[in-house]
Design a protein around this motif. Structure first.
Motif, PDB file in Angstrom:
ATOM      1  N   UNK A   1      49.917  31.243  48.326  1.00  0.00           N
ATOM      2  CA  UNK A   1      50.456  32.565  48.066  1.00  0.00           C
ATOM      3  C   UNK A   1      50.024  33.223  46.776  1.00  0.00           C
ATOM      4  N   UNK A   2      50.220  34.547  46.733  1.00  0.00           N
ATOM      5  CA  UNK A   2      49.755  35.402  45.640  1.00  0.00           C
ATOM      6  C   UNK A   2      48.268  35.174  45.385  1.00  0.00           C
ATOM      7  N   UNK A   3      47.508  35.204  46.468  1.00  0.00           N
ATOM      8  CA  UNK A   3      46.055  35.120  46.360  1.00  0.00           C
ATOM      9  C   UNK A   3      45.511  36.371  45.687  1.00  0.00           C
ATOM     10  N   UNK A   4      46.176  37.489  45.916  1.00  0.00           N
ATOM     11  CA  UNK A   4      45.785  38.761  45.319  1.00  0.00           C
ATOM     12  C   UNK A   4      46.938  39.282  44.451  1.00  0.00           C
ATOM     13  N   UNK A   5      46.638  40.323  43.686  1.00  0.00           N
ATOM     14  CA  UNK A   5      47.700  40.899  42.860  1.00  0.00           C
ATOM     15  C   UNK A   5      48.341  42.124  43.510  1.00  0.00           C
ATOM     16  N   UNK A   6      47.592  42.778  44.407  1.00  0.00           N
ATOM     17  CA  UNK A   6      48.128  44.001  45.024  1.00  0.00           C
ATOM     18  C   UNK A   6      48.093  43.973  46.547  1.00  0.00           C
ATOM     19  N   UNK A   7      47.636  42.876  47.130  1.00  0.00           N
ATOM     20  CA  UNK A   7      47.607  42.791  48.585  1.00  0.00           C
ATOM     21  C   UNK A   7      46.591  43.689  49.240  1.00  0.00           C
ATOM     22  N   UNK A   8      45.613  44.169  48.486  1.00  0.00           N
ATOM     23  CA  UNK A   8      44.660  45.145  49.013  1.00  0.00           C
ATOM     24  C   UNK A   8      43.493  44.457  49.718  1.00  0.00           C
ATOM     25  N   UNK A   9      42.839  45.200  50.586  1.00  0.00           N
ATOM     26  CA  UNK A   9      41.756  44.645  51.390  1.00  0.00           C
ATOM     27  C   UNK A   9      40.579  44.194  50.538  1.00  0.00           C
ATOM     28  N   UNK A  10      40.258  44.964  49.523  1.00  0.00           N
ATOM     29  CA  UNK A  10      39.108  44.619  48.674  1.00  0.00           C
ATOM     30  C   UNK A  10      39.323  43.272  47.992  1.00  0.00           C
TER      31      UNK A  10
ATOM     32  N   UNK B   1      48.685  31.178  43.351  1.00  0.00           N
ATOM     33  CA  UNK B   1      48.806  32.276  42.393  1.00  0.00           C
ATOM     34  C   UNK B   1      47.484  32.562  41.693  1.00  0.00           C
ATOM     35  N   UNK B   2      46.498  32.960  42.494  1.00  0.00           N
ATOM     36  CA  UNK B   2      45.178  33.311  41.962  1.00  0.00           C
ATOM     37  C   UNK B   2      45.196  34.730  41.377  1.00  0.00           C
ATOM     38  N   UNK B   3      45.889  35.637  42.041  1.00  0.00           N
ATOM     39  CA  UNK B   3      46.081  37.018  41.572  1.00  0.00           C
ATOM     40  C   UNK B   3      44.761  37.758  41.339  1.00  0.00           C
ATOM     41  N   UNK B   4      43.838  37.627  42.301  1.00  0.00           N
ATOM     42  CA  UNK B   4      42.613  38.416  42.235  1.00  0.00           C
ATOM     43  C   UNK B   4      42.975  39.908  42.320  1.00  0.00           C
ATOM     44  N   UNK B   5      42.345  40.726  41.493  1.00  0.00           N
ATOM     45  CA  UNK B   5      42.596  42.162  41.502  1.00  0.00           C
ATOM     46  C   UNK B   5      43.578  42.627  40.458  1.00  0.00           C
ATOM     47  N   UNK B   6      44.069  41.708  39.606  1.00  0.00           N
ATOM     48  CA  UNK B   6      44.981  42.128  38.535  1.00  0.00           C
ATOM     49  C   UNK B   6      44.279  43.066  37.565  1.00  0.00           C
ATOM     50  N   UNK B   7      43.011  42.781  37.266  1.00  0.00           N
ATOM     51  CA  UNK B   7      42.226  43.619  36.355  1.00  0.00           C
ATOM     52  C   UNK B   7      40.828  43.776  36.935  1.00  0.00           C
ATOM     53  N   UNK B   8      40.698  44.507  38.044  1.00  0.00           N
ATOM     54  CA  UNK B   8      39.433  44.537  38.785  1.00  0.00           C
ATOM     55  C   UNK B   8      38.277  45.182  38.034  1.00  0.00           C
ATOM     56  N   UNK B   9      38.566  46.004  37.043  1.00  0.00           N
ATOM     57  CA  UNK B   9      37.504  46.708  36.321  1.00  0.00           C
ATOM     58  C   UNK B   9      37.081  46.000  35.043  1.00  0.00           C
ATOM     59  N   UNK B  10      37.592  44.788  34.829  1.00  0.00           N
ATOM     60  CA  UNK B  10      37.251  44.044  33.611  1.00  0.00           C
ATOM     61  C   UNK B  10      35.764  43.729  33.584  1.00  0.00           C
ATOM     62  N   UNK B  11      35.190  43.762  32.398  1.00  0.00           N
ATOM     63  CA  UNK B  11      33.786  43.431  32.191  1.00  0.00           C
ATOM     64  C   UNK B  11      33.675  42.298  31.171  1.00  0.00           C
ATOM     65  N   UNK B  12      32.797  41.322  31.422  1.00  0.00           N
ATOM     66  CA  UNK B  12      31.847  41.253  32.543  1.00  0.00           C
ATOM     67  C   UNK B  12      32.486  40.797  33.857  1.00  0.00           C
TER      68      UNK B  12
ATOM     69  N   UNK C   1      37.195  39.786  48.557  1.00  0.00           N
ATOM     70  CA  UNK C   1      36.544  39.056  47.463  1.00  0.00           C
ATOM     71  C   UNK C   1      36.919  37.586  47.479  1.00  0.00           C
ATOM     72  N   UNK C   2      38.199  37.298  47.650  1.00  0.00           N
ATOM     73  CA  UNK C   2      38.617  35.899  47.609  1.00  0.00           C
ATOM     74  C   UNK C   2      38.113  35.151  48.836  1.00  0.00           C
ATOM     75  N   UNK C   3      38.078  35.803  49.987  1.00  0.00           N
ATOM     76  CA  UNK C   3      37.555  35.154  51.188  1.00  0.00           C
ATOM     77  C   UNK C   3      36.073  34.855  51.043  1.00  0.00           C
TER      78      UNK C   3
END
Length: 283
Positions: free
Chosen positions: A48-57, A8-19, A61-63
């Protein structure tokens, strides 16, 4: 043999967060901890749940972050993921067919990775095809010990808004597959719940590894879908992972949270008598 498990890494939950996205910061903390461990890992299970939306980007990133991991990776698909994109990101995943399921064997232990994903569904899924695949995988093991990894826990843990119903068909299918193999299944390890839980399923030890992403709050009260009561749902408890230790006979699991802490004792000359005494008791 040592098997690390991150879930449950959920990369991409808030992709535009800064920094930087909070989930990527937490992911980095766990990877940094694994890199500093004094022991050598044999496998890294990504349950599982490596990403938050299952998107390629997000998968790219996680790979990229995991590219330098010096051991084989065993990824599973979660309800926030996508099978095709996961296999694109991790092309060495040893699976065949419609579902992302496979068996890896090392040091006398069979590692069985299952697919509990159904597009459009938050909860688990385990259809008759997957049931029959697991039955065959267990039957072909000739009595060798095994450990099962799956994203969704097939139990009711008491966190009402995350739990399945106890009589869901997918749980019955999973139960039908493992029944009769309780002597060979050392443990079942899951993710999804974002909390550390110990339980049993059909007499088999079951562990839920806490998430890399923020954890689910521990609140065992029923929840009313029609009345928001302002309870805590998600917390910033530290990112965590599991380490499963197989000594050729038994499987033991350790859990560690990742953060800053002080070392209060080092193994110096002054502690050698204590260690000798403790070791002597075993002989």
């Amino acid at each position: 043999m040592l098997i690390a498990q991150m879930t449950d890494v959920h990369i991409g939950f808030d992709p535009d967060a800064r920094p930087e996205e909070l989930n990527r910061i937490r992911f980095g903390a766990v990877l940094e901890r694994l890199a500093k461990t004094p022991h050598t890992l044999d496998f890294l299970v990504l349950s599982g749940d490596l990403t938050d939306h299952g998107d390629r980007d997000s998968f790219s990133k996680i790979a990229a972050v995991l590219a330098d991991i010096p051991c084989p990776m065993l990824p599973l698909v979660g309800n926030h993921d996508d099978r095709e994109e996961l296999l694109r990101a991790f092309p060495d995943t040893p699976c065949e067919g419609e579902f992302l399921q496979y068996v890896v064997e090392q040091d006398g232990l069979r590692i069985i990775c299952l697919d509990t994903f159904e597009p459009g569904r938050h909860g688990g899924a385990f259809c008759e095809k997957r049931r029959d695949w697991l039955r065959a995988a267990l039957a072909s093991g000739d009595g060798k010990p095994c450990v099962i990894f799956m994203h969704h826990p097939p139990i009711v843990a008491g966190i009402d808004w995350m739990d399945p119903a106890p009589d869901e068909p997918w749980i019955a299918n999973f139960a039908a597959a493992v029944d009769g193999h309780q002597d060979t299944i050392q443990a079942i390890h899951c993710g999804h719940l974002h909390r550390r839980v110990a339980a049993r399923f059909r007499g088999i030890p079951l562990g839920i590894t806490p998430s890399v992403a923020p954890l689910v709050a521990l609140d065992l009260r029923p929840i009313d879908e029609h009345a928001a009561d302002n309870r805590a749902l998600i917390t910033t408890e530290p990112a965590s992972y599991a380490l499963h230790y197989w000594d050729g006979t038994d499987l033991v699991t350790h859990y560690e949270s990742c953060g800053e802490w002080e070392v209060l004792a080092h193994y110096g000359e002054h502690l050698k008598p204590m260690v000798r005494e403790m070791k002597a008791e075993r002989r």
